[in-house]
Design an enzyme around this catalytic site. Structure first.
Site, short mmCIF file in Angstrom:
data_model
loop_
_atom_site.label_atom_id
_atom_site.label_comp_id
_atom_site.label_asym_id
_atom_site.label_seq_id
_atom_site.Cartn_x
_atom_site.Cartn_y
_atom_site.Cartn_z
N CYS A 113 -14.77 -11.77 -37.81
CA CYS A 113 -16.02 -12.22 -37.14
C CYS A 113 -17.14 -12.23 -38.27
O CYS A 113 -18.10 -12.83 -38.00
CB CYS A 113 -16.19 -11.91 -35.92
N HIS A 257 -23.06 -14.43 -34.58
CA HIS A 257 -21.78 -14.76 -34.59
C HIS A 257 -21.33 -14.73 -33.02
O HIS A 257 -22.16 -14.13 -32.13
CB HIS A 257 -20.79 -13.51 -34.73
N ASN A 287 -15.04 -17.91 -28.70
CA ASN A 287 -15.35 -17.25 -30.16
C ASN A 287 -14.39 -17.85 -31.21
O ASN A 287 -13.10 -17.89 -31.06
CB ASN A 287 -14.83 -15.78 -29.87
C1 COA Z 1 -13.23 -8.51 -22.87
C2 COA Z 1 -14.51 -8.44 -21.98
C3 COA Z 1 -14.94 -9.83 -21.52
C4 COA Z 1 -13.89 -7.77 -20.72
O1 COA Z 1 -14.89 -7.57 -19.92
P1 COA Z 1 -15.28 -6.06 -18.93
O2 COA Z 1 -16.33 -6.16 -18.28
O3 COA Z 1 -15.06 -4.88 -20.23
O4 COA Z 1 -13.78 -5.80 -18.17
P2 COA Z 1 -12.77 -4.89 -18.27
O5 COA Z 1 -11.95 -4.87 -19.49
O6 COA Z 1 -13.37 -3.64 -17.69
O7 COA Z 1 -11.51 -5.38 -17.40
C5 COA Z 1 -11.91 -5.68 -16.01
C6 COA Z 1 -10.57 -6.00 -15.15
O8 COA Z 1 -10.49 -7.36 -15.57
C7 COA Z 1 -8.98 -7.74 -15.82
N1 COA Z 1 -9.24 -8.76 -16.74
C8 COA Z 1 -9.00 -8.82 -18.21
N2 COA Z 1 -9.25 -10.10 -18.73
C9 COA Z 1 -8.92 -11.05 -17.50
C10 COA Z 1 -9.11 -12.53 -17.42
N3 COA Z 1 -8.95 -13.28 -18.55
N4 COA Z 1 -9.16 -12.73 -16.28
C11 COA Z 1 -9.11 -11.98 -15.26
N5 COA Z 1 -9.24 -10.47 -15.35
C12 COA Z 1 -9.19 -10.15 -16.52
C13 COA Z 1 -8.83 -6.62 -16.67
O9 COA Z 1 -7.30 -6.44 -16.59
C14 COA Z 1 -9.10 -5.46 -15.77
O10 COA Z 1 -8.59 -5.28 -14.40
P3 COA Z 1 -8.21 -3.91 -14.03
O11 COA Z 1 -9.76 -3.35 -13.48
O12 COA Z 1 -7.60 -4.11 -12.60
O13 COA Z 1 -7.66 -3.39 -14.97
C15 COA Z 1 -15.35 -7.49 -22.64
O14 COA Z 1 -15.04 -6.07 -22.75
C16 COA Z 1 -15.84 -8.06 -23.81
O15 COA Z 1 -16.52 -8.99 -24.00
N6 COA Z 1 -15.78 -7.29 -25.00
C17 COA Z 1 -16.17 -7.66 -26.22
C18 COA Z 1 -15.01 -8.77 -26.66
C19 COA Z 1 -15.36 -9.46 -28.04
O16 COA Z 1 -16.41 -9.74 -28.03
N7 COA Z 1 -14.27 -9.53 -29.06
C20 COA Z 1 -14.76 -10.10 -30.06
C21 COA Z 1 -15.53 -9.31 -31.00
S1 COA Z 1 -15.97 -10.15 -32.54
#
Ligand code: COA
Length: 330
Positions: A113, A257, A287
């Site tokens: 990224c 980004h 993204n």
């Molecule tokens: C990925 C992201 C959106 C997840 O959000 P979060 O608030 O951290 O959510 P969590 O990881 O705590 O997951 C919460 C629950 O949702 C679930 N879940 C994950 N993806 C899911 C989806 N697409 N739909 C529904 N539920 C989902 C998980 O399994 C978890 O379930 P559990 O509590 O039963 O284990 C967030 O962590 C994020 O944006 N991270 C940065 C990602 C990023 O920008 N990456 C690229 C960087 S360049």
């Protein structure tokens, strides 16, 4: 030393729109979950058989037309991607051929990224040193063919989309162009956001047991990535502004980004600037890793959000971890 001015921008998005509801038919997720956590409503996916170099070519042609330049005037090509068409060669030479230009230098940048920010810094260096005069920097990504679209892969699959963006930089004696860049990496977090497919640490490069575990797909510790991203976006902006001796109030437009709308909102809050000075298009495209900054920049230029002499900051964070920023006088 010549300056490196941006003289053209372009972008290309595949036509096929994949909504959150489309994904909810493939995996256990929902439009509400995706919008709330990421700000994404839809992303674009290529038709099967489309190459990353094809997307890059379309974005590059738009940048060339914008600059009023013929492809033959490019003397260096810098191609940033997480998703090359082949393990090797890189996509740089593929784009060189597609553009129909001579045997110019063509290099690939593998900084995920942050790849486009690294690409701009590299182009600036080549131009400032006199090694190149006109440089094409491209970010192009096809994620859709490499996502686990079952519930197992839902945390990643909902985030990423396909697309490409490009800019042309040219040597100039005018007082504009890339003013400063900062680049960083921190490999201790390499396995917080990564993909193991067909690489040197895998004996035989691949086997059925790895495939059964889904290790061909990208993998992420979302929370760790989120926390580091917020911190590093802010640090990179502060550092690049300090390097050039300007302040955030001097900046007309920030182009971060597009990782997650919640991350962008935290960056806006930390900067304390009006949201209309920060680009955001993640709602429509998700993204697109190395392509997200040049797509957002190209759209901003066409929307009249960037004028001659404006200061523009490009800032990225991603797998590696890597992060960095460029400050540009338009
Ligand atoms: C990925 C992201 C959106 C997840 O959000 P979060 O608030 O951290 O959510 P969590 O990881 O705590 O997951 C919460 C629950 O949702 C679930 N879940 C994950 N993806 C899911 C989806 N697409 N739909 C529904 N539920 C989902 C998980 O399994 C978890 O379930 P559990 O509590 O039963 O284990 C967030 O962590 C994020 O944006 N991270 C940065 C990602 C990023 O920008 N990456 C690229 C960087 S360049």
């Amino acid at each position: 030393m010549p300056n490196a001015a941006i003289i053209g921008t372009g972008h290309y998005l595949p036509e096929r729109v994949i909504t959150n509801d489309d994904l909810a038919r493939l995996m256990d997720t929902s439009d509400a979950w995706i919008r709330e956590r990421t700000g994404i409503a839809a992303r674009r996916w290529v038709e099967p058989g489309t190459s990353g170099a094809e997307l890059a070519l379309a974005a590059s042609r738009m940048a060339l037309a914008d600059a009023g330049l013929a492809a033959a005037e490019i003397d260096l090509l810098v191609y940033a991607t997480v998703n090359p068409d082949y393990a090797f060669p890189g996509n740089g030479p593929l784009l060189q051929q597609a553009l129909g230009v001579g045997t110019i230098g063509a290099m690939d940048i593998r900084n995920q990224c942050t790849g486009f920010v690294y690409g701009i810094a590299a182009a600036h260096g080549f131009i400032a040193s006199g090694a190149a005069r006109t440089v094409l920097v491209v970010g192009s990504e096809i994620h859709s063919t490499g996502l686990d679209v079952s519930t197992r892969g839902r945390d990643m699959a909902v985030l990423f989309g396909d697309g490409a963006g490009a800019v042309l930089l040219r040597a100039t004696d005018e007082d504009r162009g890339v003013l400063a860049s900062v680049l960083h990496s921190q490999g201790e977090f390499a396995r917080e956001l990564w993909c193991e497919l067909a690489t040197a640490l895998v004996p035989g490069r691949w086997n059925d047991a790895l495939a059964a575990e889904g290790r061909q797909y990208p993998n992420m510790n979302g929370r760790t990535v989120f926390q580091h991203a917020i911190r590093r976006f802010g640090e990179a902006i502060d550092e690049v502004l300090a390097k050039a001796g300007v302040t955030k109030d001097d900046v007309a437009l920030f182009v971060p980004h597009q990782a997650n709308q919640r991350i962008t909102e935290m960056v806006i809050r930390r900067l304390g600037v009006a949201p209309d000075r920060v680009c955001s298009n993640i709602e429509h495209y998700g993204n697109t890793t190395a392509a997200s900054i040049p797509i957002a920049l190209s759209e901003a230029v066409r929307a009249g959000r960037v004028r001659r002499d404006d200061l523009v900051v490009l800032v990225g964070f991603g797998s590696g971890f890597t992060w960095g920023a460029n400050l540009i006088r338009w």
